[in-house]
Design a protein around this motif. Sequence first.
Motif, PDB file in Angstrom:
ATOM      1  N   VAL A   1     -37.963  54.377  47.253  1.00  0.00           N
ATOM      2  CA  VAL A   1     -38.506  53.289  48.047  1.00  0.00           C
ATOM      3  C   VAL A   1     -38.835  52.102  47.151  1.00  0.00           C
ATOM      4  CG1 VAL A   1     -40.378  52.569  49.575  1.00  0.00           C
ATOM      5  CG2 VAL A   1     -39.418  54.880  49.782  1.00  0.00           C
ATOM      6  N   LEU A   2     -38.291  50.942  47.517  1.00  0.00           N
ATOM      7  CA  LEU A   2     -38.606  49.680  46.853  1.00  0.00           C
ATOM      8  C   LEU A   2     -39.346  48.813  47.864  1.00  0.00           C
ATOM      9  CD1 LEU A   2     -35.174  48.923  45.125  1.00  0.00           C
ATOM     10  CD2 LEU A   2     -37.190  50.043  44.120  1.00  0.00           C
ATOM     11  N   SER A   3     -40.526  48.332  47.514  1.00  0.00           N
ATOM     12  CA  SER A   3     -41.316  47.591  48.488  1.00  0.00           C
ATOM     13  C   SER A   3     -41.829  46.286  47.900  1.00  0.00           C
ATOM     14  CB  SER A   3     -42.497  48.443  48.968  1.00  0.00           C
ATOM     15  OG  SER A   3     -43.340  48.784  47.887  1.00  0.00           O
ATOM     16  N   ALA A   4     -42.067  45.339  48.796  1.00  0.00           N
ATOM     17  CA  ALA A   4     -42.632  44.048  48.423  1.00  0.00           C
ATOM     18  C   ALA A   4     -43.390  43.492  49.622  1.00  0.00           C
ATOM     19  CB  ALA A   4     -41.540  43.078  47.983  1.00  0.00           C
ATOM     20  N   VAL A   5     -44.447  42.714  49.321  1.00  0.00           N
ATOM     21  CA  VAL A   5     -45.265  42.094  50.358  1.00  0.00           C
ATOM     22  C   VAL A   5     -45.298  40.599  50.113  1.00  0.00           C
ATOM     23  CG1 VAL A   5     -47.547  41.981  51.429  1.00  0.00           C
ATOM     24  CG2 VAL A   5     -46.692  44.166  50.535  1.00  0.00           C
ATOM     25  N   GLY A   6     -45.034  39.814  51.166  1.00  0.00           N
ATOM     26  CA  GLY A   6     -45.045  38.369  51.031  1.00  0.00           C
ATOM     27  C   GLY A   6     -46.425  37.840  50.706  1.00  0.00           C
ATOM     28  N   VAL A   7     -46.477  36.878  49.806  1.00  0.00           N
ATOM     29  CA  VAL A   7     -47.740  36.241  49.399  1.00  0.00           C
ATOM     30  C   VAL A   7     -47.586  34.747  49.636  1.00  0.00           C
ATOM     31  CG1 VAL A   7     -49.391  35.884  47.532  1.00  0.00           C
ATOM     32  CG2 VAL A   7     -48.102  38.042  47.659  1.00  0.00           C
ATOM     33  N   ARG A   8     -48.482  34.177  50.446  1.00  0.00           N
ATOM     34  CA  ARG A   8     -48.286  32.795  50.884  1.00  0.00           C
ATOM     35  C   ARG A   8     -48.274  31.823  49.712  1.00  0.00           C
ATOM     36  NH1 ARG A   8     -47.850  30.640  55.536  1.00  0.00           N
ATOM     37  NH2 ARG A   8     -48.487  32.560  56.584  1.00  0.00           N
ATOM     38  N   PHE A   9     -49.182  31.975  48.741  1.00  0.00           N
ATOM     39  CA  PHE A   9     -49.241  30.982  47.667  1.00  0.00           C
ATOM     40  C   PHE A   9     -48.059  31.101  46.700  1.00  0.00           C
ATOM     41  CE2 PHE A   9     -51.656  34.504  45.757  1.00  0.00           C
ATOM     42  CZ  PHE A   9     -51.102  34.573  44.490  1.00  0.00           C
ATOM     43  N   GLU A  10     -47.230  32.168  46.847  1.00  0.00           N
ATOM     44  CA  GLU A  10     -46.030  32.294  46.021  1.00  0.00           C
ATOM     45  C   GLU A  10     -44.771  31.861  46.767  1.00  0.00           C
ATOM     46  OE1 GLU A  10     -45.763  36.289  44.647  1.00  0.00           O
ATOM     47  OE2 GLU A  10     -47.358  36.068  43.148  1.00  0.00           O
ATOM     48  N   SER A  11     -44.937  31.360  47.994  1.00  0.00           N
ATOM     49  CA  SER A  11     -43.763  31.049  48.809  1.00  0.00           C
ATOM     50  C   SER A  11     -42.960  29.873  48.279  1.00  0.00           C
ATOM     51  CB  SER A  11     -44.196  30.772  50.261  1.00  0.00           C
ATOM     52  OG  SER A  11     -45.077  29.665  50.309  1.00  0.00           O
ATOM     53  N   GLU A  12     -43.531  29.094  47.339  1.00  0.00           N
ATOM     54  CA  GLU A  12     -42.798  27.973  46.754  1.00  0.00           C
ATOM     55  C   GLU A  12     -42.122  28.357  45.437  1.00  0.00           C
ATOM     56  OE1 GLU A  12     -42.364  25.162  48.353  1.00  0.00           O
ATOM     57  OE2 GLU A  12     -43.612  25.915  49.993  1.00  0.00           O
ATOM     58  N   LEU A  13     -42.368  29.576  44.954  1.00  0.00           N
ATOM     59  CA  LEU A  13     -41.791  30.026  43.682  1.00  0.00           C
ATOM     60  C   LEU A  13     -40.472  30.747  43.963  1.00  0.00           C
ATOM     61  CD1 LEU A  13     -44.996  31.460  41.956  1.00  0.00           C
ATOM     62  CD2 LEU A  13     -43.968  29.199  41.652  1.00  0.00           C
ATOM     63  N   ALA A  14     -39.371  30.207  43.455  1.00  0.00           N
ATOM     64  CA  ALA A  14     -38.051  30.790  43.700  1.00  0.00           C
ATOM     65  C   ALA A  14     -37.981  32.215  43.153  1.00  0.00           C
ATOM     66  CB  ALA A  14     -36.973  29.931  43.068  1.00  0.00           C
ATOM     67  N   TYR A  15     -37.510  33.130  43.986  1.00  0.00           N
ATOM     68  CA  TYR A  15     -37.292  34.527  43.650  1.00  0.00           C
ATOM     69  C   TYR A  15     -38.585  35.296  43.314  1.00  0.00           C
ATOM     70  CZ  TYR A  15     -32.386  33.200  43.576  1.00  0.00           C
ATOM     71  OH  TYR A  15     -31.155  32.735  43.928  1.00  0.00           O
ATOM     72  N   ALA A  16     -39.769  34.761  43.749  1.00  0.00           N
ATOM     73  CA  ALA A  16     -41.016  35.488  43.489  1.00  0.00           C
ATOM     74  C   ALA A  16     -41.018  36.818  44.235  1.00  0.00           C
ATOM     75  CB  ALA A  16     -42.212  34.641  43.920  1.00  0.00           C
ATOM     76  N   GLY A  17     -40.554  36.811  45.485  1.00  0.00           N
ATOM     77  CA  GLY A  17     -40.507  38.049  46.263  1.00  0.00           C
ATOM     78  C   GLY A  17     -39.521  39.040  45.690  1.00  0.00           C
ATOM     79  N   LEU A  18     -38.376  38.549  45.222  1.00  0.00           N
ATOM     80  CA  LEU A  18     -37.365  39.421  44.637  1.00  0.00           C
ATOM     81  C   LEU A  18     -37.882  40.062  43.355  1.00  0.00           C
ATOM     82  CD1 LEU A  18     -34.441  40.283  45.221  1.00  0.00           C
ATOM     83  CD2 LEU A  18     -33.701  38.468  43.648  1.00  0.00           C
ATOM     84  N   HIS A  19     -38.634  39.303  42.569  1.00  0.00           N
ATOM     85  CA  HIS A  19     -39.221  39.818  41.334  1.00  0.00           C
ATOM     86  C   HIS A  19     -40.102  41.024  41.650  1.00  0.00           C
ATOM     87  CE1 HIS A  19     -41.930  40.058  37.884  1.00  0.00           C
ATOM     88  NE2 HIS A  19     -41.012  39.396  37.174  1.00  0.00           N
TER      89      HIS A  19
END
Length: 918
Positions: free
Chosen positions: A73-91
Motif C-alpha cells: 500500500v502506497l498512500s498520500a494525503v493532500g495538504v492545502r498549503f503544499e498545493s502550490e508545490l509541484a510534485y509535493a503529493g507525488l513525493h
Amino acid sequence: MSLGSRVERLPKPPAGQHPELVGRARQLREITALLGQDPAAGRALLLSGEPGVGKSALLGEIARVMSGAGARVLSAVGVRFESELAYAGLHQLLLPLNDRIERLEDTHRRVLRSALGYGGDPVPDGRHVSDSVLFLLRQAATERPVFVVVDDLGCFDRASSAVLGFVARRSAGSRIGFLAACRSGAETFFDRTGLTEYELPPLDRDAAVELLGVRFPGLAGPARDRVLTQAQGNPLALVELPAALSGPQRDAPADLHDVMPLSPRLRNRHASRVARLPAESRRLLLLLALDDTGDQGVLRAGLRAVSDDPKALTALSAVESDRLITFDDTNRRFVFRHPLMRAAVVETSTLTERCQAHHTLAEIRAQAPERRAWHLGLATLVPDERVAALLEEAGHRAARRDEATTGVAAFTRAAELSPRPGDRGRRLTRAAHLAADATGELRAASQLLDRARRADPDLTGSLTAATRVLLLLNGGDGDIDMAHRLLVEAIETGSHGYDAGDDGLVETLHMLQLVCWSAGRDALWKPFHAALDRLTPAAPPLLSGCGRTLRDPAGTGSVGRHDMAPVRLDRLTEPRDVSWDAVRRGRRGGHVRRHIDALMHLCLEDFAAGRWEEDETLAAEGLRICRERQYPFFAWYFEYHQALLAAVRGRFAESRSTADRITQWAVPRGVLTAAAFADHARVLAELGAGDDECAYRHAVAISPAGRLEPHAPYALSVCMDLVEAAVHTRRTAEAEAHVRAIREAGVAALSPRLALLVAGSVALVAPDESAVGCFEQALAVPGARDWPFDLARIRLAYGERLRRMRFVTEARVQLAAAAEAFEHLGARPWADRATGELRATRRSRTGAKHGSVTLTAQEQEIAALAASGLTNKQIGERLHLSPRTVGSHLYQLFPKLGIASRAALRDALASRTGSNVF
C-alpha cells in the motif's frame, strides 16, 4: 483469502477506533466489489462525499484489508498549503519506493529524481514524469500487487494530480489498484475522465443511533434527537456535536439552544466559508438560520431588513453562488446545504447580531404566536413578564401537540424571564413535570424541580407532588404508599380550591388514579373519590368515569360503561387507531408515557384477538422504551404479556419465571395489581400444563370464588379461567357461586368479550340436560370470532362435554374446530389436548376390543390417561371423577389387560391394538 471475504469478516469497530465505520458494512462490500475481489485486479475508483462523511476512515480500512491480502500500500494525503508545490503529493506517495528509484535504469531514475527534487537537473515535462512513475509502480508490482490510496484529492498540486490521473486510467491489468477520495463537488486538478465514481452517503438513522450509543451512551433522549437532526447522518458531526455540549446540556433538553454549538473541529471546517461573505449576506443567512423554515416570505422580509433597496439581491446572490443554500423546487423553500452550515452561521455571529435577528423574526412572525413568542424569548436578555407569559402559553400549546421537548424549553425560558420568584418556580415546575411525564428524562426533570425550589423555597402545590411521584415511581424505588401520601397531602393542603379548571390539580388527580389502580387496594381509593366529589363545578368526565370504573368496574355496571377505561375492560376496537397514532408519534420522539400507554392498549387487544406475533413485538418495544427512556415502573406490564405468550405456547417454565420476577418486584413496592396480573399468567400456564389445582389457587388469589373484588379490575377477564379450574377440580359449588356473581353484576353487558366469557362460564357449570343449549348460546355471542383463543377454549369444553354425553359426531365437530384454531394460534398445549380428545372419539362409543378384551369408552380413556403418566387425581380432574373412582376403574382394568401395575399399561394397550395410540 479474497478481499471480499476479508471485508465480510470485519468486526464491528470498538468505541474510540474509527467510529465512522459503524453502519458502513454495505458500503465496504460495494467498494471492494468495484475494486475487485483480489488486490491484483488492477482497478481504479474515485470515492466522493461530503466533509466528515467518513471517506478517510473507509480509505484506511480498505488499505488495511488490501495490505492483509498481500498488497503493498502506497498512500498520500493532500495538504492545502503544499498545493502550490509541484510534485509535493507525488513525493509523499513515492517515499517508500526511494530505494527502487535508485535501481531504475538511467532515464527513468533521472526523471524521477528531478521531479522529486533529489537532483539539480531541470524538472522534466509531465508526460515523462507520468511514464516514469507508471514504470516504477509496474516494476514494484512484479513482486506483489501495489495499491495506491490518495485522500483529500482536492488539496493535491496540479502536477501530482496529473500523474495520478495518468496512473489511474492505466491501472487495468497492471496489478496496480487505485483508490482516491475527494469532497463532493470540489474543484480539483485531477482528471476523472473514464474513472468509476462512488458517492459515499450519510449514515442511515439506525446506524447513526448506534454510533451515538457507542460513543455517548448517557446522552439524554432529546439531546440525542437534536444531534441526529443536525448531523443528518454525518459521522464526524455525530461524534463532535455531543462533545461540544456541556454536562447539563447533555442531560437537560431545556438547556439546548435553537442551534447546537459546534466543536472547534466542525467550526474550522464550516465557519471559514461564512466568514468570507459580505456583511449583508451574513445577516441574511443568520435570519434564515434562526428561522429554519426556508419560508420565501421570511427571505423577502430578510432582504428588506438587510438592505434599503428591496430589489437588491446581491446578498442572496453571494450566498447562492457559494452553494451555502439551495432552493427546493418541490417544497418551494430555501434550505441549507447541510444543517452544520446553519450551525456555523449562528456560531460566527455575535450575541448582538442574534438578538437583532430574533427581533426581526418576531416582527415577521407576528401572525404565528408561538414562533413570535420563541423569537422574543431569545431576543430578550432581561426579565420581562409579558414575554414570559407568551412563552408559557406557547409551552402549553406545544404540550397539547405532544411536542414535549419544545414545551419543556418554552416553560424553562419563560421561567428564566420571569421577574417574580413565584412565577419562576411555577413555570420551572411545569417544565419539570412535562420532562418527567412526556420525555422520560428523569435527570432533567429532577434538575428543573431543584431549580424551581431554589427559585421559590416556599413552593408547594399539586403539580410539584405529581412530578415528585413520577420521579419516585420511575427512579427505581417505586414505593406506592409513599407516592400515595405525597399526592393526597398535596391535594388536601393545596390552595386550588378544588377548581376543576385547575390543570395542575387535574393532572395530580390523574396521577393519584394511576397510583390507586397500581396499588390494587380498595382503601387507597377513598381520598381520590373524596377529592373528585369536591371538584367544582364538576369533575372532568374522563377523570370521573375512569376513576369510578377502575376502582369497581363490576359494581359500576353498565351504567358507567361509556366512561370506562378501555384497556381494563376489553372495549378494545374503538381506541386501536388512536393507540397506533400515539405509537407512531412516540417513535418519532413524541410523548413517552402516551407511547407506553398506547402499547399497553395494543398488547392487550392483540393477545385477546389472537395477534400473538404482533403482541410479542409490541411487548418487546414497550420494554425497550421503558428501559431507554427511564420508565421502569411500567416495564412489568410488558413482561406480563411475555409471560402470557410463553404460557399459551407451552413454555411453562419461562412463563412461571417471568411471573415470579414480576411478583418479586411488585410486592415489596406495594404494586399489587402487577402481582395480580402475574397470577393471571400463572393461571394460564397451569391450565395449559394440566395442573388445575394450582391454576385454581392462582385464580382465587386474584378474586375469591363467588365474589368480584372491587379493586381488582382484571378479575372480570379471568372469570372463565376461575370457573374452568373450579370445575376441573370438582369444586362445583365454588364454580356455580362465581357464575352467579358475574351474572348478578351484569358483567356480560360491559363488553363483547366479557359477554363471551360469561356465556362460556355459564355453559361450564350447566348440567348435562341444559349444557348443549348453554354452549350454543356462548358460540352465538355477537363478535365471538373476534376472540379466537377464548372461543376455541369454549369449543374444546363443549366437545369434551358432548363426548362424555356420547354425542360423538357432534363432539368431533367442536373438537376439530378447536384444534384447528389452537394450531393456527400456536397454542400448543391446548392443541394437543383438543387433538387427544378428537382421537378418543374415533373409538367406538360402546367400547373397543383390545385383543379378546372389550373396554368401555370410559375405561379406555382412563387407561390412556394413566398410560400417559397422569396421576389418579389429575385424571379425575380431567374427567370430573373422584380419584377413588379412577383407582377403582384401574383396579378392574389390570386383570382384563393381564397386567399387575400401571407401568405396564402403555405396552399392554399398544400390543393389543397393534400400534401406539398415544
